[in-house]
Scaffold this active site. Structure first.
Site, PDB file in Angstrom:
ATOM      1  N   LYS A  15      -2.862  -1.970  -9.336  1.00 32.83           N
ATOM      2  CA  LYS A  15      -2.833  -0.818  -8.426  1.00 32.83           C
ATOM      3  C   LYS A  15      -4.184  -0.128  -8.467  1.00 32.83           C
ATOM      4  O   LYS A  15      -4.550   0.504  -9.464  1.00 32.83           O
ATOM      5  CB  LYS A  15      -1.725   0.152  -8.825  1.00 32.83           C
ATOM      6  CG  LYS A  15      -1.644   1.394  -7.947  1.00 32.83           C
ATOM      7  CD  LYS A  15      -0.421   2.248  -8.267  1.00 32.83           C
ATOM      8  CE  LYS A  15       0.850   1.526  -7.887  1.00 32.83           C
ATOM      9  NZ  LYS A  15       2.043   2.392  -8.039  1.00 32.83           N
ATOM     10  N   GLY A  20      -2.574   4.360  -3.478  1.00 35.33           N
ATOM     11  CA  GLY A  20      -3.576   3.323  -3.307  1.00 35.33           C
ATOM     12  C   GLY A  20      -2.946   1.980  -2.994  1.00 35.33           C
ATOM     13  O   GLY A  20      -1.747   1.890  -2.729  1.00 35.33           O
ATOM     14  N   SER A  21      -3.761   0.935  -3.054  1.00 38.13           N
ATOM     15  CA  SER A  21      -3.307  -0.406  -2.712  1.00 38.13           C
ATOM     16  C   SER A  21      -2.957  -1.196  -3.961  1.00 38.13           C
ATOM     17  O   SER A  21      -3.549  -1.000  -5.026  1.00 38.13           O
ATOM     18  CB  SER A  21      -4.400  -1.152  -1.932  1.00 38.13           C
ATOM     19  OG  SER A  21      -4.738  -0.442  -0.754  1.00 38.13           O
ATOM     20  N   VAL A  22      -1.983  -2.105  -3.818  1.00 44.51           N
ATOM     21  CA  VAL A  22      -1.548  -2.953  -4.929  1.00 44.51           C
ATOM     22  C   VAL A  22      -1.864  -4.402  -4.592  1.00 44.51           C
ATOM     23  O   VAL A  22      -1.540  -4.893  -3.501  1.00 44.51           O
ATOM     24  CB  VAL A  22      -0.033  -2.800  -5.195  1.00 44.51           C
ATOM     25  CG1 VAL A  22       0.384  -3.657  -6.386  1.00 44.51           C
ATOM     26  CG2 VAL A  22       0.320  -1.344  -5.443  1.00 44.51           C
ATOM     27  N   ASP A  34      10.839   9.954  -6.563  1.00 45.52           N
ATOM     28  CA  ASP A  34      10.633   9.044  -5.424  1.00 45.52           C
ATOM     29  C   ASP A  34      11.424   7.751  -5.626  1.00 45.52           C
ATOM     30  O   ASP A  34      10.911   6.656  -5.430  1.00 45.52           O
ATOM     31  CB  ASP A  34       9.148   8.745  -5.243  1.00 45.52           C
ATOM     32  CG  ASP A  34       8.828   8.179  -3.859  1.00 45.52           C
ATOM     33  OD1 ASP A  34       9.632   8.407  -2.929  1.00 45.52           O
ATOM     34  OD2 ASP A  34       7.796   7.508  -3.706  1.00 45.52           O
ATOM     35  N   GLN A  61       0.844  -1.186   0.000  1.00 47.28           N
ATOM     36  CA  GLN A  61       0.000   0.000   0.000  1.00 47.28           C
ATOM     37  C   GLN A  61       0.880   1.237   0.000  1.00 47.28           C
ATOM     38  O   GLN A  61       1.897   1.280   0.685  1.00 47.28           O
ATOM     39  CB  GLN A  61      -0.924   0.010   1.222  1.00 47.28           C
ATOM     40  CG  GLN A  61      -2.010   1.065   1.159  1.00 47.28           C
ATOM     41  CD  GLN A  61      -3.126   0.783   2.151  1.00 47.28           C
ATOM     42  OE1 GLN A  61      -3.014  -0.104   2.988  1.00 47.28           O
ATOM     43  NE2 GLN A  61      -4.212   1.538   2.057  1.00 47.28           N
TER      44      GLN A  61
END
Length: 305
Positions: free
Chosen positions: A25, A8-10, A118, A4
């Site tokens: 995702k 969002g969540s994967v 990032d 996460q």
């Protein structure tokens, strides 16, 4: 669920009817359908062996998902921060080169420039053969190739990796060299097996500690101790290479850092050909230009979006 993040969540999924595993995702941020399609169209043009490939997308009412190729070996962080060394120095150097080539492609390999902002071990994924692939463009913004910097309002970075110019423009403009800084921190972490922003570690700023292990004599020859263990044995030449290139990449002023194409040459070349970088101001000593306590703020704060 595989993980996460801020977007969002994967999840691990399956593409039917081919029964191919995928990483899905599920996006938590809101965007209209046209904006989403435009973003997907741009990402879909990125094809490189060291960049995670977008396999497709899903869009149903307000629900959006990006479907990526599945990376069975997971992320790099679980290997370089483990208690036992997972890779040889030759393999680490090979992985570092692959990451460099992926970022270099994003910077200048096609008609749009993608800035990541990032780059960290969690966002480097490994396939079955441990080939590294740059992932998670959640903070990346795409710009025409002739743009040399981007707005600070669009940025947010990970603690411990953020480039100084992303906090204060007095250090320079935000550009591809900001990714180079992120990457330099990643190289130092790969060399030492230690997180740059580790609350459980000593209070010594990690790159400063690495630099102090590179003892320079009057002939500019480097005598070193291994930084990845407590034993005072000679540093492996590839460990030394990762450290030297990493320290070049985290120079405070963007114009003092190499480009990613220059980093490729440095990693492919002989370690003895690498010059020792200037003493950064975060190391204690005369002529540093700024006390280390000032730089500590870069590790603790990120700019507001």
């Amino acid at each position: 669920m595989l993980g996460q993040g801020g977007l969002g969540s994967v999840y691990k999924g399956v593409i039917l009817p081919r029964d191919i595993y995928a990483a899905v995702k599920m996006l938590s941020y809101k965007c209209d359908g046209e904006e989403f399609i435009n973003e997907v169209a741009t990402i879909g043009r990125i094809h490189h062996i060291n960049v995670v490939r977008l396999a497709g997308f899903c869009s149903e009412e307000m629900r959006r998902a990006l479907v990526y190729e599945y990376m069975p070996r997971g992320s790099l962080d679980k290997y370089i921060f483990s208690s036992e060394r997972s890779f040889s120095w030759h393999k680490l150097n090979e992985i570092a080169l692959g990451i460099t080539r992926g970022i270099n492609y994003l910077h200048q390999g096609y008609d749009m420039q993608s800035l990541h902002f990032d780059i960290k071990p969690h966002n480097i994924l490994l396939d079955d053969n441990f080939v590294p692939k740059v992932a998670d463009f959640g903070l990346a913004k795409l710009y025409p190739r002739d743009k040399s910097f981007v707005s600070e309002r669009a940025l947010q970075g990970a603690v411990g990796y953020i480039a100084p110019e992303m906090v204060s423009r007095s250090f320079g403009v935000i550009s591809r060299k900001s990714d180079v800084y992120n990457f330099g921190t990643l190289l130092l972490e790969m060399a030492g097996g230690r997180k740059n922003a580790d609350s459980n570690a000593s209070q010594t700023y990690y790159p400063s500690w690495v630099y102090e292990q590179l003892i320079i004599n009057h002939d500019q020859q480097v005598e070193v101790r291994e930084i990845s263990s407590s034993s005072a044995v000679d540093m492996h030449e590839l460990e030394r290479k990762l450290c030297l290139v990493g320290l070049w990449c985290i120079q405070m002023k963007p114009h003092d850092r190499p480009t990613m194409s220059e980093v490729i040459e440095m990693l492919e070349g002989d370690v003895d050909a690498l010059q020792v970088p200037p003493r950064p101001f975060f190391c204690d000593g005369p002529g540093d230009g700024m006390p280390s306590s000032v730089y500590d703020g870069f590790l603790l704060f990120t700019p507001l979006s």
